[in-house]
Design a protein around this motif. Sequence first.
Motif, PDB file in Angstrom:
ATOM      1  N   LEU A  21      -5.658  29.733   6.700  1.00 38.98           N
ATOM      2  CA  LEU A  21      -6.659  30.698   6.251  1.00 38.98           C
ATOM      3  C   LEU A  21      -5.984  31.938   5.666  1.00 38.98           C
ATOM      4  CD1 LEU A  21      -9.707  31.208   6.181  1.00 38.98           C
ATOM      5  CD2 LEU A  21      -9.499  32.234   8.451  1.00 38.98           C
ATOM      6  N   GLU A  22      -5.010  32.452   6.383  1.00 39.67           N
ATOM      7  CA  GLU A  22      -4.308  33.646   5.909  1.00 39.67           C
ATOM      8  C   GLU A  22      -3.548  33.372   4.606  1.00 39.67           C
ATOM      9  OE1 GLU A  22      -1.054  36.952   7.442  1.00 39.67           O
ATOM     10  OE2 GLU A  22      -1.915  35.542   8.882  1.00 39.67           O
ATOM     11  N   ARG A  23      -2.846  32.231   4.553  1.00 40.86           N
ATOM     12  CA  ARG A  23      -2.113  31.891   3.323  1.00 40.86           C
ATOM     13  C   ARG A  23      -3.061  31.773   2.135  1.00 40.86           C
ATOM     14  NH1 ARG A  23       0.523  28.254   6.575  1.00 40.86           N
ATOM     15  NH2 ARG A  23      -0.415  26.441   5.560  1.00 40.86           N
ATOM     16  N   THR A  24      -4.192  31.146   2.337  1.00 37.70           N
ATOM     17  CA  THR A  24      -5.145  30.948   1.239  1.00 37.70           C
ATOM     18  C   THR A  24      -5.743  32.275   0.803  1.00 37.70           C
ATOM     19  OG1 THR A  24      -5.668  28.764   2.110  1.00 37.70           O
ATOM     20  CG2 THR A  24      -7.208  29.683   0.517  1.00 37.70           C
ATOM     21  N   GLN A  25      -6.095  33.125   1.737  1.00 38.69           N
ATOM     22  CA  GLN A  25      -6.728  34.394   1.408  1.00 38.69           C
ATOM     23  C   GLN A  25      -5.764  35.405   0.801  1.00 38.69           C
ATOM     24  OE1 GLN A  25      -8.318  35.251   5.289  1.00 38.69           O
ATOM     25  NE2 GLN A  25     -10.375  34.567   4.719  1.00 38.69           N
ATOM     26  N   LYS A  26      -4.494  35.355   1.204  1.00 38.30           N
ATOM     27  CA  LYS A  26      -3.541  36.377   0.757  1.00 38.30           C
ATOM     28  C   LYS A  26      -2.770  35.976  -0.485  1.00 38.30           C
ATOM     29  CE  LYS A  26      -3.189  38.911   4.955  1.00 38.30           C
ATOM     30  NZ  LYS A  26      -2.405  39.494   5.985  1.00 38.30           N
ATOM     31  N   ARG A  27      -2.916  34.742  -0.898  1.00 36.12           N
ATOM     32  CA  ARG A  27      -2.229  34.316  -2.118  1.00 36.12           C
ATOM     33  C   ARG A  27      -3.234  34.337  -3.262  1.00 36.12           C
ATOM     34  NH1 ARG A  27       1.508  29.432   0.318  1.00 36.12           N
ATOM     35  NH2 ARG A  27       2.806  30.761   1.620  1.00 36.12           N
ATOM     36  N   SER A  28      -3.207  33.353  -4.089  1.00 39.97           N
ATOM     37  CA  SER A  28      -4.018  33.354  -5.310  1.00 39.97           C
ATOM     38  C   SER A  28      -5.451  32.862  -5.100  1.00 39.97           C
ATOM     39  CB  SER A  28      -3.350  32.458  -6.344  1.00 39.97           C
ATOM     40  OG  SER A  28      -3.379  31.112  -5.893  1.00 39.97           O
ATOM     41  N   MET A  29      -5.812  32.535  -3.876  1.00 45.42           N
ATOM     42  CA  MET A  29      -7.103  31.938  -3.550  1.00 45.42           C
ATOM     43  C   MET A  29      -7.250  30.543  -4.154  1.00 45.42           C
ATOM     44  SD  MET A  29      -8.823  33.638  -1.329  1.00 45.42           S
ATOM     45  CE  MET A  29     -10.465  32.970  -1.436  1.00 45.42           C
ATOM     46  N   ASP A  30      -6.115  29.926  -4.477  1.00 50.09           N
ATOM     47  CA  ASP A  30      -6.123  28.516  -4.863  1.00 50.09           C
ATOM     48  C   ASP A  30      -6.457  27.736  -3.597  1.00 50.09           C
ATOM     49  OD1 ASP A  30      -5.670  25.911  -5.594  1.00 50.09           O
ATOM     50  OD2 ASP A  30      -3.582  26.202  -6.185  1.00 50.09           O
TER      51      ASP A  30
ATOM     52  N   THR B 245      -6.496  24.512  -3.025  1.00 48.28           N
ATOM     53  CA  THR B 245      -5.924  23.169  -2.921  1.00 48.28           C
ATOM     54  C   THR B 245      -5.294  22.934  -1.552  1.00 48.28           C
ATOM     55  OG1 THR B 245      -5.496  23.210  -5.293  1.00 48.28           O
ATOM     56  CG2 THR B 245      -4.370  21.510  -4.005  1.00 48.28           C
ATOM     57  N   GLU B 246      -4.429  23.838  -1.116  1.00 47.87           N
ATOM     58  CA  GLU B 246      -3.763  23.686   0.182  1.00 47.87           C
ATOM     59  C   GLU B 246      -4.790  23.714   1.316  1.00 47.87           C
ATOM     60  OE1 GLU B 246      -0.042  25.542   2.778  1.00 47.87           O
ATOM     61  OE2 GLU B 246      -0.790  26.670   1.049  1.00 47.87           O
ATOM     62  N   TRP B 247      -5.793  24.602   1.192  1.00 49.48           N
ATOM     63  CA  TRP B 247      -6.856  24.675   2.196  1.00 49.48           C
ATOM     64  C   TRP B 247      -7.610  23.352   2.274  1.00 49.48           C
ATOM     65  CZ3 TRP B 247      -9.130  27.250   6.098  1.00 49.48           C
ATOM     66  CH2 TRP B 247     -10.439  26.921   6.411  1.00 49.48           C
ATOM     67  N   LEU B 248      -7.979  22.803   1.126  1.00 50.49           N
ATOM     68  CA  LEU B 248      -8.727  21.541   1.112  1.00 50.49           C
ATOM     69  C   LEU B 248      -7.915  20.406   1.724  1.00 50.49           C
ATOM     70  CD1 LEU B 248     -10.552  21.654  -2.341  1.00 50.49           C
ATOM     71  CD2 LEU B 248     -11.580  21.787  -0.060  1.00 50.49           C
ATOM     72  N   ALA B 249      -6.629  20.364   1.401  1.00 54.12           N
ATOM     73  CA  ALA B 249      -5.765  19.321   1.976  1.00 54.12           C
ATOM     74  C   ALA B 249      -5.729  19.477   3.501  1.00 54.12           C
ATOM     75  CB  ALA B 249      -4.366  19.399   1.389  1.00 54.12           C
ATOM     76  N   TRP B 250      -5.567  20.708   3.977  1.00 54.26           N
ATOM     77  CA  TRP B 250      -5.550  20.958   5.423  1.00 54.26           C
ATOM     78  C   TRP B 250      -6.892  20.586   6.039  1.00 54.26           C
ATOM     79  CZ3 TRP B 250      -8.574  23.827   8.654  1.00 54.26           C
ATOM     80  CH2 TRP B 250      -8.129  23.917   9.978  1.00 54.26           C
ATOM     81  N   PHE B 251      -7.973  20.989   5.404  1.00 55.95           N
ATOM     82  CA  PHE B 251      -9.318  20.736   5.896  1.00 55.95           C
ATOM     83  C   PHE B 251      -9.573  19.234   6.016  1.00 55.95           C
ATOM     84  CE2 PHE B 251     -13.900  20.187   5.484  1.00 55.95           C
ATOM     85  CZ  PHE B 251     -14.404  21.190   6.293  1.00 55.95           C
TER      86      PHE B 251
ATOM     87  N   HIS C 231     -17.091  26.822   4.143  1.00 54.69           N
ATOM     88  CA  HIS C 231     -16.431  27.363   5.311  1.00 54.69           C
ATOM     89  C   HIS C 231     -15.461  28.462   4.879  1.00 54.69           C
ATOM     90  CE1 HIS C 231     -14.454  26.816   9.401  1.00 54.69           C
ATOM     91  NE2 HIS C 231     -13.637  27.604   8.756  1.00 54.69           N
ATOM     92  N   LEU C 232     -14.587  28.111   3.962  1.00 56.51           N
ATOM     93  CA  LEU C 232     -13.565  29.070   3.513  1.00 56.51           C
ATOM     94  C   LEU C 232     -14.209  30.314   2.907  1.00 56.51           C
ATOM     95  CD1 LEU C 232     -10.639  29.898   2.908  1.00 56.51           C
ATOM     96  CD2 LEU C 232     -10.825  28.610   0.771  1.00 56.51           C
ATOM     97  N   TRP C 233     -15.203  30.119   2.048  1.00 51.21           N
ATOM     98  CA  TRP C 233     -15.803  31.279   1.392  1.00 51.21           C
ATOM     99  C   TRP C 233     -16.549  32.141   2.399  1.00 51.21           C
ATOM    100  CZ3 TRP C 233     -12.711  31.508  -2.076  1.00 51.21           C
ATOM    101  CH2 TRP C 233     -12.475  30.527  -3.021  1.00 51.21           C
ATOM    102  N   PHE C 234     -17.240  31.520   3.332  1.00 53.21           N
ATOM    103  CA  PHE C 234     -17.986  32.295   4.323  1.00 53.21           C
ATOM    104  C   PHE C 234     -17.040  33.135   5.172  1.00 53.21           C
ATOM    105  CE2 PHE C 234     -20.035  33.216   8.320  1.00 53.21           C
ATOM    106  CZ  PHE C 234     -21.299  33.617   7.918  1.00 53.21           C
ATOM    107  N   VAL C 235     -15.990  32.523   5.672  1.00 52.29           N
ATOM    108  CA  VAL C 235     -15.070  33.252   6.546  1.00 52.29           C
ATOM    109  C   VAL C 235     -14.276  34.289   5.740  1.00 52.29           C
ATOM    110  CG1 VAL C 235     -13.007  31.781   6.543  1.00 52.29           C
ATOM    111  CG2 VAL C 235     -13.704  32.899   8.644  1.00 52.29           C
ATOM    112  N   THR C 236     -14.074  34.051   4.455  1.00 54.75           N
ATOM    113  CA  THR C 236     -13.374  35.029   3.601  1.00 54.75           C
ATOM    114  C   THR C 236     -14.279  36.231   3.308  1.00 54.75           C
ATOM    115  OG1 THR C 236     -12.001  33.320   2.609  1.00 54.75           O
ATOM    116  CG2 THR C 236     -12.221  35.366   1.375  1.00 54.75           C
ATOM    117  N   LEU C 237     -15.554  35.965   3.027  1.00 53.18           N
ATOM    118  CA  LEU C 237     -16.495  37.073   2.786  1.00 53.18           C
ATOM    119  C   LEU C 237     -16.701  37.917   4.042  1.00 53.18           C
ATOM    120  CD1 LEU C 237     -19.194  35.260   0.636  1.00 53.18           C
ATOM    121  CD2 LEU C 237     -17.518  36.963  -0.125  1.00 53.18           C
ATOM    122  N   HIS C 238     -16.653  37.268   5.197  1.00 52.77           N
ATOM    123  CA  HIS C 238     -16.710  37.947   6.493  1.00 52.77           C
ATOM    124  C   HIS C 238     -17.912  38.899   6.565  1.00 52.77           C
ATOM    125  CE1 HIS C 238     -14.932  39.697  10.155  1.00 52.77           C
ATOM    126  NE2 HIS C 238     -14.233  38.573  10.175  1.00 52.77           N
ATOM    127  N   PRO C 239     -19.132  38.356   6.454  1.00 50.22           N
ATOM    128  CA  PRO C 239     -20.309  39.232   6.377  1.00 50.22           C
ATOM    129  C   PRO C 239     -20.700  39.928   7.681  1.00 50.22           C
ATOM    130  CG  PRO C 239     -20.974  36.933   6.381  1.00 50.22           C
ATOM    131  CD  PRO C 239     -19.483  36.951   6.310  1.00 50.22           C
TER     132      PRO C 239
END
Length: 175
Positions: A54-63, A65-71, A1-9
């Motif tokens: 989503l914004e925090r994950t994409q604009k920081r280090s792409m770590d 962990t926080e995304w997975l916890a939220w998910f 999910h995260l990678w797809f929405v980040t790639l934004h094809p």
Amino acid sequence: HLWFVTLHPFDDGNGRIARAIGDLLLARADGSPQRFYSLSAQIQRERKAYYDILERTQKRSMDVTEWLAWFLDTLHRAVDQAQHILDAVLTKTRFWQRWATTPLNERQVKLLNKLLDGFEGKLTSSKWAAIAKCSPDTALRDINDLLARGVLRKSDAGGRSTSYVLVESVPGEGA
């Protein structure tokens, strides 16, 4: 999910497709043809938090962990929401099974369903009359009939107006 929405094809629809992918993969992981929760619907209910993480994950280090916890927390809330809905449906079903042989008029059925669906506030005879579109005397007759049958009881809260609630089932009666 995260990678797809980040790639934004695609120009449009990436979020919807990402949510659909998430739901598809969860359905496959469940190993069951039936699923009673929807991660996609939960994300829609929590749109602001979704876009924030989503914004925090994409604009920081792409770590991630926080995304997975939220998910995972969101997935947990989706399952809890489904359980809440299922509990409400079962409660309503048991109620109507219990009172299936009791003759009720249309107004009574309508108002009892409102109570079962989570009526907001206190049910008074004047609210009954307004919702059922009947006279106050008819509303009181409907209520008194349900009181006599043991379907309703006067609420414990006192005050200026008497209000009514559904009678709780007796343990072991299954309602």
